[in-house]
Design an enzyme around this catalytic site. Structure first.
Site, short mmCIF file in Angstrom:
data_model
loop_
_atom_site.label_atom_id
_atom_site.label_comp_id
_atom_site.label_asym_id
_atom_site.label_seq_id
_atom_site.Cartn_x
_atom_site.Cartn_y
_atom_site.Cartn_z
N LYS A 257 0.85 -1.19 0.00
CA LYS A 257 0.00 0.00 0.00
C LYS A 257 0.88 1.24 0.00
CE LYS A 257 -3.74 -2.42 2.40
NZ LYS A 257 -4.53 -2.53 3.63
N LYS B 141 -4.85 -14.03 -1.17
CA LYS B 141 -5.77 -13.20 -0.40
C LYS B 141 -7.18 -13.81 -0.42
CE LYS B 141 -4.69 -9.29 0.61
NZ LYS B 141 -4.26 -8.70 1.90
N GLU C 6 -3.64 -15.71 3.32
CA GLU C 6 -4.36 -14.89 4.28
C GLU C 6 -5.56 -15.67 4.80
OE1 GLU C 6 -5.84 -10.40 4.02
OE2 GLU C 6 -7.13 -11.76 2.87
#
Length: 299
Positions: A138, A170, A200
């Site tokens: 990010k 993810k 994740e």
């Protein structure tokens, strides 16, 4: 702190692009109109609040790309902590060039020092644990290398740099693949033997499935400290454990106490406040003084 600087080949194009954005098609029309071309100055760069410094190479490049006659003498290095009023660097040279490069230099230095500062705050909060603080993808488009460098300057670690250097499965990958185990199997079959695979999970049943299938790391997303402790016990050292979600300096210690290996924090790079750094005129300088400073800095 042992901090390896980024190669100039990486930093210079970013600084050059920022300068070109600021100079536009006509250059610095204010300095050209107000400041005599032969005028030279000494300026002082100082911290206006406490923090950790990062980005001195970018700041210096901003000045020297505008005018190679400018000399920047550093009084501290990247990774050093500063107090309010501490002098970071003394800069001398043609006044027009100093003023033209000022904002670009401070933009880089303030932004990157802000990242280093908040990273250091979280690193300090978890210093009694085995956990390390890490950044994410990010980042500001185009500035990832610099921002991840700033995280290192603040005592943090870097997560993967991009989509190509590690697998991170993810929630949407899991949903489309039909489950955690199937996503992991597809990832293992689709990448080389040197590529790490992380998945994740936000539920403990998903974690059990991941461990049964086999992964190198698990990202424990938005779990409470109690859930994290249970997750660490389930993993039992068979994979790297990474916690993410709701991480702030005030919450980091409790997260770290769960026993996780890493704590990843996206806002380190996308929302860190700028560290306030100023550049102020000190005195007029002569060309001879600037040349002498350049020679001294080269020795």
């Amino acid at each position: 702190m042992s901090l390896t600087p980024l190669p100039r080949l990486i930093v210079e194009p970013l600084v050059r692009a920022a300068l070109l954005e600021d100079l536009g098609l006509a250059g610095d029309i204010t300095s050209a109109a107000v400041i005599p071309g032969e005028h030279r100055s000494t300026m002082m760069m100082a911290a206006r609040q406490p923090g950790v410094i990062a980005g001195l190479d970018a700041a210096e490049l901003a000045f020297t790309l505008v005018d190679p006659e400018i000399v920047m003498r550093r009084h501290i290095e990247d990774g050093d902590a500063v107090k309010t009023g501490d002098v970071i660097a003394t800069i001398e040279g043609p006044s027009r060039g100093l003023l033209t490069a000022e904002r670009t230099a401070l933009n880089f230095l303030g932004h990157l020092s802000g990242i280093a500062t908040v990273t250091a705050e979280i690193a300090a909060a978890i210093s009694g644990s085995k956990a390390s603080v890490a950044c994410t993808r990010k980042t500001t488009p185009g500035l990832r290398a610099l921002e991840k460098y700033a995280v290192r300057a603040g005592g943090g670690m870097n997560h993967r740099f991009a989509l190509y250097d590690a697998v991170l499965i993810k929630d949407n990958h899991v949903a489309i693949s039909g489950g955690v185990a199937e996503a992991i199997r597809r990832a293992r079959a689709g990448v080389g033997h040197l590529v790490k695979v992380e998945v994740e999970v936000d539920r403990l049943d998903q974690l059990h499935e991941a461990m049964e299938t086999g992964v190198d790391a698990v990202l424990l997303d938005n779990m409470t400290p109690d859930q994290l402790r249970e997750a660490v016990a389930i993993v039992a050292g068979r994979a790297i454990t990474e916690a993410s979600g709701r991480v702030m300096p005030a919450t980091a210690a409790a997260i770290a106490a769960s026993g996780v290996d890493l704590i990843s924090v996206g806002w380190l790079t996308h929302s860190a406040p700028v560290l306030d750094i100023g550049l102020d005129f000190v005195a007029a300088a002569t060309a001879a003084e600037t040349r002498a400073k350049r020679v001294a800095s080269a020795l």
